[in-house]
Design a protein around this motif. Structure first.
Motif, PDB file in Angstrom:
ATOM      1  N   ALA A  39     -32.034   3.117 -47.469  1.00  0.00           N
ATOM      2  CA  ALA A  39     -31.666   3.541 -48.803  1.00  0.00           C
ATOM      3  C   ALA A  39     -31.022   4.878 -48.886  1.00  0.00           C
ATOM      4  CB  ALA A  39     -32.479   3.259 -49.921  1.00  0.00           C
TER       5      ALA A  39
ATOM      6  N   GLN B 102     -29.052  -0.365 -47.169  1.00  0.00           N
ATOM      7  CA  GLN B 102     -28.941  -1.636 -48.072  1.00  0.00           C
ATOM      8  C   GLN B 102     -28.636  -1.141 -49.288  1.00  0.00           C
ATOM      9  OE1 GLN B 102     -32.508  -4.168 -47.542  1.00  0.00           O
ATOM     10  NE2 GLN B 102     -32.647  -3.926 -45.311  1.00  0.00           N
ATOM     11  N   THR B 103     -28.932  -0.099 -49.710  1.00  0.00           N
ATOM     12  CA  THR B 103     -28.690   0.335 -51.261  1.00  0.00           C
ATOM     13  C   THR B 103     -28.317   1.715 -51.293  1.00  0.00           C
ATOM     14  OG1 THR B 103     -31.158   1.114 -51.749  1.00  0.00           O
ATOM     15  CG2 THR B 103     -30.545  -1.231 -52.123  1.00  0.00           C
TER      16      THR B 103
ATOM     17  N   LYS C 251     -26.062  -3.895 -49.986  1.00  0.00           N
ATOM     18  CA  LYS C 251     -25.899  -4.832 -50.961  1.00  0.00           C
ATOM     19  C   LYS C 251     -25.759  -4.320 -52.537  1.00  0.00           C
ATOM     20  CE  LYS C 251     -28.866  -7.868 -48.033  1.00  0.00           C
ATOM     21  NZ  LYS C 251     -30.332  -8.514 -47.709  1.00  0.00           N
ATOM     22  N   GLU C 252     -26.260  -3.230 -52.582  1.00  0.00           N
ATOM     23  CA  GLU C 252     -26.244  -2.448 -53.730  1.00  0.00           C
ATOM     24  C   GLU C 252     -25.786  -1.117 -53.999  1.00  0.00           C
ATOM     25  OE1 GLU C 252     -29.358  -1.513 -57.504  1.00  0.00           O
ATOM     26  OE2 GLU C 252     -30.207  -2.864 -55.699  1.00  0.00           O
TER      27      GLU C 252
END
Length: 207
Positions: free
Chosen positions: A89, A111-112, A140-141
């Protein structure tokens, strides 16, 4: 915390092997600092560690790093960034206002991306800044306003696994002419592309 804060004559730093983390505000506003060497034992850089190190252009982040805190490189002179492979992240505002950066590649371990993570990577004096952004499919975010006010941004590749485009994420990216929204996206947040004056082509999926 703040071990070398406001050391205004500090130009170069070498952190020895065995050191595992840099504390909060460690080199806060060391405005002459240009070079930092970090060991392969480093795992954490806490928030605001290099806040407003405006001349810091030379730092390699070892893949052993698993966490970089909010505002860690806020308003630094970085010209490029390689995200460590140990991270999953990117924290809020980590690289915001790094106005000398021209390209950002988000690798497939992330992932973020936190809110305002790369906001205002643009130099109003030179009209230069972040122009190219590639976000791997592992992401994903993306948080609110993550790339807002990147006024030189022209090329964007988004992760195919995004389901939501966050609010204000590209607001005031007024050099952006085209954007392809990934197939899986089902919601686009408020003001996501507001004030993108040159945006003339948007590919929106059926989803």
């Amino acid at each position: 915390a703040g071990a070398f804060r406001h050391c205004e004559e500090l130009v170069s730093v070498t952190i020895p092997e065995g050191v595992t983390y840099l504390g909060e505000n460690a080199f806060y506003s060391c405005d002459q600092l240009t070079h930092v060497s970090l060991p392969d034992t480093m795992t954490r850089i806490e928030q605001k560690a290099f806040w407003e190190c405006i001349k810091l252009s030379d730092i390699t982040l070892p893949d052993s790093i698993t966490y970089i805190g909010p505002y860690a490189f806020y308003k630094c002179g970085l010209t490029s960034i390689t995200i460590p492979k140990g991270m999953t992240a990117i924290s809020a505002r980590t690289f915001s206002s790094c106005y000398n950066i021209t390209e950002v590649y988000i690798p497939d371990n992330i992932q973020t991306i936190g809110e305002y993570a790369f906001a205002r990577c643009y130099n109003t004096m030179s009209n230069r800044g972040l122009t190219t952004l590639y976000i791997s499919d592992s992401v994903k975010e993306i948080g609110k306003a993550a790339f807002s006010f990147c006024e030189a941004l022209t090329n964007v590749t988004l992760s195919k696994n995004l389901t939501t485009i966050a609010e204000e994420v590209f607001t005031w990216c007024n050099s952006l002419e085209e954007i392809v929204i990934p197939e899986g996206v089902s919601a686009i947040g408020k003001s996501a592309f507001s004030s993108c004056d040159k945006l003339s082509k948007i590919n929106i999926p059926d989803s």
